[in-house]
Design a protein around this motif. Structure first.
Motif, PDB file in Angstrom:
ATOM      1  N   LEU A 212       0.828  -1.211   0.000  1.00 20.50           N
ATOM      2  CA  LEU A 212       0.000   0.000   0.000  1.00 20.50           C
ATOM      3  C   LEU A 212       0.861   1.259   0.000  1.00 20.50           C
ATOM      4  O   LEU A 212       0.523   2.256  -0.645  1.00 20.50           O
ATOM      5  CB  LEU A 212      -0.926  -0.001   1.225  1.00 20.50           C
ATOM      6  CG  LEU A 212      -2.069  -1.016   1.182  1.00 20.50           C
ATOM      7  CD1 LEU A 212      -2.818  -1.029   2.512  1.00 20.50           C
ATOM      8  CD2 LEU A 212      -3.033  -0.703   0.039  1.00 20.50           C
ATOM      9  N   ARG A 213       1.981   1.217   0.723  1.00 22.38           N
ATOM     10  CA  ARG A 213       2.911   2.350   0.752  1.00 22.38           C
ATOM     11  C   ARG A 213       3.466   2.604  -0.658  1.00 22.38           C
ATOM     12  O   ARG A 213       3.527   3.751  -1.121  1.00 22.38           O
ATOM     13  CB  ARG A 213       4.033   2.042   1.742  1.00 22.38           C
ATOM     14  CG  ARG A 213       5.035   3.157   1.942  1.00 22.38           C
ATOM     15  CD  ARG A 213       6.108   2.692   2.921  1.00 22.38           C
ATOM     16  NE  ARG A 213       7.174   3.649   3.061  1.00 22.38           N
ATOM     17  CZ  ARG A 213       7.200   4.640   3.933  1.00 22.38           C
ATOM     18  NH1 ARG A 213       6.181   4.789   4.770  1.00 22.38           N
ATOM     19  NH2 ARG A 213       8.221   5.477   3.987  1.00 22.38           N
ATOM     20  N   PHE A 214       3.858   1.519  -1.325  1.00 23.59           N
ATOM     21  CA  PHE A 214       4.369   1.648  -2.692  1.00 23.59           C
ATOM     22  C   PHE A 214       3.283   2.167  -3.627  1.00 23.59           C
ATOM     23  O   PHE A 214       3.540   2.992  -4.500  1.00 23.59           O
ATOM     24  CB  PHE A 214       4.892   0.289  -3.181  1.00 23.59           C
ATOM     25  CG  PHE A 214       6.361   0.101  -2.953  1.00 23.59           C
ATOM     26  CD1 PHE A 214       6.929   0.343  -1.708  1.00 23.59           C
ATOM     27  CD2 PHE A 214       7.184  -0.299  -3.989  1.00 23.59           C
ATOM     28  CE1 PHE A 214       8.285   0.178  -1.494  1.00 23.59           C
ATOM     29  CE2 PHE A 214       8.551  -0.477  -3.788  1.00 23.59           C
ATOM     30  CZ  PHE A 214       9.105  -0.235  -2.534  1.00 23.59           C
ATOM     31  N   PHE A 215       2.065   1.649  -3.446  1.00 27.88           N
ATOM     32  CA  PHE A 215       0.948   2.050  -4.292  1.00 27.88           C
ATOM     33  C   PHE A 215       0.642   3.541  -4.121  1.00 27.88           C
ATOM     34  O   PHE A 215       0.425   4.266  -5.100  1.00 27.88           O
ATOM     35  CB  PHE A 215      -0.281   1.208  -3.940  1.00 27.88           C
ATOM     36  CG  PHE A 215      -1.499   1.528  -4.752  1.00 27.88           C
ATOM     37  CD1 PHE A 215      -1.509   1.321  -6.126  1.00 27.88           C
ATOM     38  CD2 PHE A 215      -2.631   2.040  -4.143  1.00 27.88           C
ATOM     39  CE1 PHE A 215      -2.635   1.626  -6.877  1.00 27.88           C
ATOM     40  CE2 PHE A 215      -3.758   2.342  -4.890  1.00 27.88           C
ATOM     41  CZ  PHE A 215      -3.764   2.131  -6.259  1.00 27.88           C
ATOM     42  N   LYS A 216       0.649   3.999  -2.865  1.00 27.77           N
ATOM     43  CA  LYS A 216       0.393   5.412  -2.576  1.00 27.77           C
ATOM     44  C   LYS A 216       1.463   6.291  -3.213  1.00 27.77           C
ATOM     45  O   LYS A 216       1.167   7.337  -3.809  1.00 27.77           O
ATOM     46  CB  LYS A 216       0.362   5.617  -1.053  1.00 27.77           C
ATOM     47  CG  LYS A 216      -0.056   7.021  -0.624  1.00 27.77           C
ATOM     48  CD  LYS A 216      -0.105   7.102   0.901  1.00 27.77           C
ATOM     49  CE  LYS A 216      -0.525   8.492   1.362  1.00 27.77           C
ATOM     50  NZ  LYS A 216      -0.534   8.586   2.835  1.00 27.77           N
TER      51      LYS A 216
END
Length: 587
Positions: A212-216
């Protein structure tokens, strides 16, 4: 049956012919680019793998381009015009060998052989209903193995290959279930099962959080690129900073924000903001260098940042240019055939550092890689022309014109070369061709007139294409494209050639009106009316110009005069009513 195409003889498929044809449609003349990549990587293999312990474990994942560019040959550079960066060997076995060494290659080959021999050994265990399906699967797998000699490094292709590999094993496990290895977790001690559950749960949640961090970060990056593309560099900077906080190691993020800060420097109204953006950009160049993959591109970007900042900052500091030159040369130390840093050096030596000797050296290097390079070719042709080496200049212009057959400046320049060589016939052909494309091309017209005068054909000068309609059309095209300054130039030129053309006077006035030069507009509208008393459109335009200046009485006078000659004109009647309303409001 009628829906099918009729049977045709499509010839015999030849792997050799297919292999040799790769890249042919791209205009490759040297040889197959894959062969060039393999040939050039021999030096890399000898220097960095064969003679060290890396022969066992390789150079590491995703390192091929970084290691390969210093070994890239001129032939390969010519293939991609110095702007390509091979990131793979284009041979799956070599793609495993270079990053993972012989250990990785042996493992990969072992897997392939295991599947193949396992298939031969266990084929007899398959049921008759599955044999044909299995042969199809195995055939697809073998096709991938053959294709891997030249490629299969696409992510989707990998997926198919490993899926087929798995299916081959599944076939046998389903048919020969007694050979299946089973694990029964219920027999493990309870403490270990609890520990395993906690560990797996932790890893799962950590993976989700990390993803999710990478996606954000990726979303921030994409929005930042959108703002950068649309010129909203302030927004781009702020949102890209957030992306970098989440993924500081991402090279593309740093590249985008450096370009954004450069945009801020170029558009900021005060020197303090410019200096702040410059410092922030420099800070991100450090982050970029830590994680640079394509080193040549990275150093080129940093060099461009310094060079462009020199132009944007109010205080011109030549140290920035020398810094830019240093980074461009570093870029070339990683890839001596990389054209982007060579292009930047050429522009800097021509425009900023005024070093003709170095500029010539760089231009020749570019042309050695890309003989049709427009910028370098034009520069070298101009140098040869100034030195009186017209034959050399002509050869370059001919080559450029082959690739850009409708480029007017090239036609004119080559025509000028022929003129200097006293080859008037060839010069005339080129100049007439240029005037066919653009009858308003003044340079070609002027040189053609000179040729006719010098060759005793002055009587041909009136034949040089002059047509009022073409000028009017070109002027209106510029006007409709909101290039009002160009429209002014075209209509002025037309009036030089035909001083009594009232339509050109009116259109010139309208063009001046659109750029806010109302006095000039009034002059030309009045002149059009003087030549044609019933020119209703010119009356209407003159009224609008007077209203812009606030001259209500003059506008009213023009309407009365216009209606005298055009009593039924709808526009003039509407303007008359509009002026009545303006006068009421003024009371």
């Amino acid at each position: 049956q009628e829906l099918y195409l009729k049977k045709q003889d499509v010839g015999v498929f030849s792997i050799k012919e297919r292999f040799e044809s790769i890249g042919a449609s791209l205009g490759v003349t040297q040889t197959n680019p894959r062969v060039l990549t393999w040939r050039d990587s021999i030096g890399l293999f000898r220097d960095k793998i064969l003679s060290s312990s890396r022969i066992i474990y390789g150079l590491g994942p995703e390192t091929f381009s970084f290691n390969f560019t210093p070994y890239k040959s001129l032939d390969l550079a010519r293939y991609d015009k110095g702007k390509g960066y091979p990131d793979r060997q284009h041979n799956e076995f070599l793609d495993v060998l270079f990053p993972q060494g012989f250990l990785g290659l042996i493992t990969f080959v072992f897997l392939l052989l295991s599947v193949f021999f396992y298939s031969l050994k266990n084929y007899k265990y398959l049921g008759s209903e599955n044999k044909i399906l299995f042969i199809g699967t195995l055939t697809g797998w073998i096709s991938f193995c053959i294709q891997s000699l030249v490629l299969f490094g696409l992510s989707a292709t990998y997926l198919y290959f490993w899926s087929l590999m798995s299916l081959i094993f599944v076939f046998f496990k389903l048919e020969h279930s007694e050979n299946t290895w089973k694990v029964n977790f219920t027999k493990l001690i309870s403490e270990f099962r609890f520990f395993l559950l906690i560990f797996v749960t932790f890893v799962s949640f950590f993976s989700i959080w990390f993803s999710l961090r990478f996606f954000k970060a990726e979303i921030y990056y994409r929005y930042g690129l959108d703002y950068l593309t649309t010129g909203e560099v302030g927004k781009a900077v702020s949102i890209l900073e957030e992306a970098i906080k989440l993924r500081p190691q991402e090279t593309a993020f740093h590249e985008a924000i450096i370009k954004s800060y450069l945009g801020v420097i170029g558009g900021a109204p005060d020197e303090n903001t410019k200096l702040w953006a410059f410092d922030r950009g420099i800070a991100h160049t450090n982050g970029l260098l830590k994680n640079a993959y394509y080193r040549s591109l990275t150093y080129n970007l940093i060099g461009a940042f310094y060079a462009q900042s020199y132009h944007y900052l109010d205080q011109k500091d030549k140290e920035l240019l020398f810094k830019a030159e240093e980074y461009f040369k570093k870029a070339l130390s990683f890839d001596k055939y990389s054209v982007p840093p060579l292009e930047n050096l050429l522009r800097m030596y021509i425009a900023d550092l005024k070093d003709d000797k170095k500029a010539v050296e760089i231009a020749k290097r570019i042309l050695e890689i890309d003989s049709y390079h427009m910028e370098a070719g034009n520069y070298m042709a101009q140098v040869y022309f100034k030195e009186g080496e017209y034959e050399k200049a002509g050869r370059i212009y001919k080559a450029l014109l082959e690739k850009n057959p409708k480029k007017l400046d090239l036609m004119y320049n080559l025509g000028l070369v022929f003129y200097k060589l006293k080859n008037y016939d060839e010069a005339e052909k080129l100049l007439l061709k240029a005037l066919e494309i653009d009858p308003l091309y003044e340079n070609a017209m002027r040189l053609l007139k000179r040729i006719y005068m010098e060759t005793g054909r002055g009587d041909k000068i009136p034949e040089i294409g002059f047509d009022d309609k073409i000028y009017i059309q070109k002027g209106l095209e510029a006007y409709n494209n909101k290039d009002y300054q160009k429209a002014v130039e075209i209509f002025k030129k037309l009036l030089e050639l035909n001083p009594k053309l009232v339509e050109a006077m009116n259109n010139l006035g309208a063009s001046y009106y659109m750029i806010g030069k109302y006095d000039d507009a009034i002059y030309w509208f009045e002149k059009a009316i003087a030549h044609k008393k019933d020119y209703a459109q010119a009356y209407g335009n003159l009224v609008y110009a007077y209203l812009k200046k606030g001259y209500i009485r003059e506008a009213e006078r023009v309407i009365q005069e216009g209606l005298k000659y055009n009593p039924e004109d709808k526009t003039l009647r509407e303007l008359k009513e509009k002026i009545k309303e303006i006068k009421k409001e003024m009371r």
